[in-house]
Design a protein around this motif. Structure first.
Motif, PDB file in Angstrom:
ATOM      1  N   LYS A  79       0.834  -1.205   0.000  1.00 21.47           N
ATOM      2  CA  LYS A  79       0.000   0.000   0.000  1.00 21.47           C
ATOM      3  C   LYS A  79       0.868   1.254   0.000  1.00 21.47           C
ATOM      4  N   GLU A  80       1.933   1.269   0.799  1.00 17.90           N
ATOM      5  CA  GLU A  80       2.835   2.421   0.833  1.00 17.90           C
ATOM      6  C   GLU A  80       3.522   2.615  -0.515  1.00 17.90           C
ATOM      7  N   ARG A  91       4.084   5.717  -5.576  1.00 17.54           N
ATOM      8  CA  ARG A  91       4.031   5.822  -7.034  1.00 17.54           C
ATOM      9  C   ARG A  91       3.062   6.913  -7.470  1.00 17.54           C
ATOM     10  N   LYS A  92       1.903   7.004  -6.796  1.00 15.77           N
ATOM     11  CA  LYS A  92       0.930   8.052  -7.133  1.00 15.77           C
ATOM     12  C   LYS A  92       1.514   9.430  -6.855  1.00 15.77           C
ATOM     13  N   ILE A  93       2.225   9.588  -5.731  1.00 15.24           N
ATOM     14  CA  ILE A  93       2.827  10.878  -5.387  1.00 15.24           C
ATOM     15  C   ILE A  93       3.872  11.258  -6.424  1.00 15.24           C
ATOM     16  N   ARG A 146       2.366   1.752  -3.461  1.00 15.52           N
ATOM     17  CA  ARG A 146       1.351   2.240  -4.378  1.00 15.52           C
ATOM     18  C   ARG A 146       1.122   3.742  -4.177  1.00 15.52           C
ATOM     19  N   GLU A 147       1.044   4.181  -2.922  1.00 12.89           N
ATOM     20  CA  GLU A 147       0.850   5.601  -2.630  1.00 12.89           C
ATOM     21  C   GLU A 147       2.062   6.426  -3.077  1.00 12.89           C
TER      22      GLU A 147
END
Length: 101
Positions: free
Chosen positions: A75-76, A81-83, A78-79
């Motif tokens: 989850k971290e 990558r979005k940032i 994935r977050e």
């Protein structure tokens, strides 16, 4: 942790199977059984079952904890990558020249 938990579960299952398939010697006055060709008493079989139960519970808890850590890590990532994608898209729009000049 996930792998260690699975290994402990397999070891516990092997101990349980080993305890279940002990063969008695057929003598009511002699309460010993044979396990892998070695004579064992009822106390030894009980201790083997107790150790197997503890290993099974510990293995299950390690597996659960390891999977929670793995999910949190995914989850971290994935977050992050979005940032990074948002930062790159913002940087790309800031560096593009205006149409009029």
């Amino acid at each position: 942790m996930l792998l260690l938990g699975l290994v402990l579960i397999v070891v516990a299952a092997a101990l349980i199977v080993l305890g279940l398939f002990t063969t008695d010697n057929g003598d009511i006055n002699d309460p010993t059984a044979t396990m892998l060709g070695l004579p064992v008493g009822s106390t030894t079989i009980f201790v083997i079952g107790l150790v197997a139960g503890v290993l099974l519970l510990f293995g299950l808890s390690l597996t659960r904890w390891g999977s929670k850590l793995q999910m949190r890590s995914m989850k971290e990532r994935r977050e992050m990558r979005k940032i990074v994608q948002n930062a790159q898209s913002t940087q790309n729009t800031d560096t593009q020249p205006l149409d009029g000049n």
